[in-house]
Motif scaffolding. Structure first.
Motif, short mmCIF file in Angstrom:
data_model
loop_
_atom_site.label_atom_id
_atom_site.label_comp_id
_atom_site.label_asym_id
_atom_site.label_seq_id
_atom_site.Cartn_x
_atom_site.Cartn_y
_atom_site.Cartn_z
N SER A 22 0.69 -1.30 0.06
CA SER A 22 0.16 0.06 -0.08
C SER A 22 0.77 1.30 -0.12
O SER A 22 1.97 1.26 0.39
CB SER A 22 -0.90 -0.04 1.29
OG SER A 22 -1.57 1.14 1.22
N LEU A 23 0.45 2.35 -0.77
CA LEU A 23 1.11 3.47 -0.78
C LEU A 23 1.50 4.06 0.59
O LEU A 23 2.42 4.75 1.01
CB LEU A 23 0.36 4.46 -1.45
CG LEU A 23 -0.96 5.24 -0.75
CD1 LEU A 23 -0.87 6.51 -0.14
CD2 LEU A 23 -2.20 5.15 -1.73
N SER A 24 0.67 3.71 1.67
CA SER A 24 1.11 4.08 3.00
C SER A 24 2.12 3.25 3.60
O SER A 24 2.53 3.99 4.88
CB SER A 24 -0.35 4.05 3.83
OG SER A 24 -0.70 2.53 4.23
N ASP A 28 7.76 6.38 -0.66
CA ASP A 28 7.72 7.09 -1.90
C ASP A 28 6.24 6.79 -2.63
O ASP A 28 5.92 7.07 -3.70
CB ASP A 28 8.64 6.44 -2.76
CG ASP A 28 10.00 6.45 -2.62
OD1 ASP A 28 10.24 7.80 -2.07
OD2 ASP A 28 10.98 5.77 -2.78
N GLY A 29 5.38 6.17 -1.90
CA GLY A 29 4.03 6.24 -2.33
C GLY A 29 3.66 4.97 -3.33
O GLY A 29 2.83 5.05 -4.22
N ILE A 30 4.60 3.83 -3.22
CA ILE A 30 4.50 2.90 -4.20
C ILE A 30 3.30 2.10 -3.76
O ILE A 30 3.06 1.61 -2.77
CB ILE A 30 5.79 1.93 -4.16
CG1 ILE A 30 6.80 2.86 -4.72
CG2 ILE A 30 5.77 0.93 -5.11
CD1 ILE A 30 8.34 2.21 -4.46
N SER A 31 2.66 1.66 -4.72
CA SER A 31 1.32 0.76 -4.83
C SER A 31 1.72 -0.69 -5.65
O SER A 31 2.01 -0.28 -6.80
CB SER A 31 0.18 1.21 -5.13
OG SER A 31 -0.11 2.41 -4.32
N GLU A 51 0.15 9.41 -12.67
CA GLU A 51 1.46 8.35 -12.43
C GLU A 51 1.35 7.38 -13.66
O GLU A 51 0.35 6.92 -14.37
CB GLU A 51 1.15 7.59 -11.18
CG GLU A 51 -0.50 7.05 -11.05
CD GLU A 51 -0.64 6.67 -9.65
OE1 GLU A 51 -0.13 6.58 -8.77
OE2 GLU A 51 -2.07 6.30 -9.64
N VAL A 104 2.86 4.89 -8.56
CA VAL A 104 3.39 5.58 -7.41
C VAL A 104 2.45 6.77 -7.20
O VAL A 104 1.37 7.04 -8.08
CB VAL A 104 4.62 6.15 -7.66
CG1 VAL A 104 5.74 5.11 -7.65
CG2 VAL A 104 4.82 7.10 -8.89
N ARG A 105 2.31 7.48 -6.14
CA ARG A 105 1.63 8.83 -6.05
C ARG A 105 0.14 8.20 -5.26
O ARG A 105 -0.36 9.14 -4.63
CB ARG A 105 1.32 9.79 -7.04
CG ARG A 105 2.79 10.40 -7.38
CD ARG A 105 2.67 11.36 -8.41
NE ARG A 105 3.69 12.02 -8.60
CZ ARG A 105 4.56 11.44 -9.91
NH1 ARG A 105 4.31 10.32 -10.28
NH2 ARG A 105 5.74 11.94 -10.01
N GLY A 106 -0.14 7.09 -5.39
CA GLY A 106 -1.67 6.62 -4.65
C GLY A 106 -2.75 6.83 -5.55
O GLY A 106 -3.83 6.62 -4.86
N GLU A 109 -4.24 3.49 -6.65
CA GLU A 109 -4.78 2.67 -5.35
C GLU A 109 -5.89 3.36 -4.63
O GLU A 109 -7.01 2.73 -4.45
CB GLU A 109 -3.85 2.56 -4.34
CG GLU A 109 -3.91 1.71 -3.24
CD GLU A 109 -2.97 1.60 -2.17
OE1 GLU A 109 -3.33 1.84 -0.81
OE2 GLU A 109 -1.86 1.66 -2.41
#
Length: 136
Positions: A22-24, A28-31, A51, A104-106, A109
């Motif tokens: 999860s981005l959390s 770097d906010g990778i999902s 993204e 990335v950036r979420g 997600e």
């Protein structure tokens, strides 16, 4: 015996999504989302504004359309779709398919979480209509 469904599993359209990263969880906010998809599954033609999206096919065969180009992907194939570029895919294998989407950036997600519902079972949901334009 009832199987316990993990909180990270969602029914997204007619698919089962498992949020693997999860981005959390990172800086770097990778999902990383894993998708279990039925034969014929095809999201509407869409684009991501903020993204890039990496599609990694784990099982099955996918026909991917990126702008005006069509690609065939199978297990082990990876494709990058840049932000702002319209794309879609269709699961072509009779037994369905499984893939990862990495962003990335979420935004993707968050979208999946917003239009999904918690999975009741760790399997595909009964077929449903796509989300309304208002939901998207």
């Amino acid at each position: 015996m009832t199987k316990t469904v993990p909180a990270n599993q969602l029914w997204f359209q007619n698919s089962l999504v498992t949020i693997r990263v999860s981005l959390s969880e990172g800086q770097d906010g990778i999902s990383i989302l894993e998708h279990l998809l039925p034969y014929g599954f095809s999201p509407p033609l869409h684009l991501h504004r903020t993204e890039d999206e990496v599609l990694h096919v784990l099982e099955g065969e996918f026909r991917v359309r990126v702008q005006d180009q069509e690609h065939r992907l199978g297990a082990g194939d990876v494709m990058l779709t840049p932000k702002g570029v319209p794309h879609t895919y269709r699961v072509e294998s009779a037994k369905g398919g499984r893939c990862l989407t990495i962003t990335v950036r979420g935004d993707f997600e968050r979208f999946v979480r917003d239009v999904s519902r918690p999975a009741e079972r760790p399997e595909l949901p009964a077929p449903a209509e796509p989300p309304s334009a208002d939901a998207i």
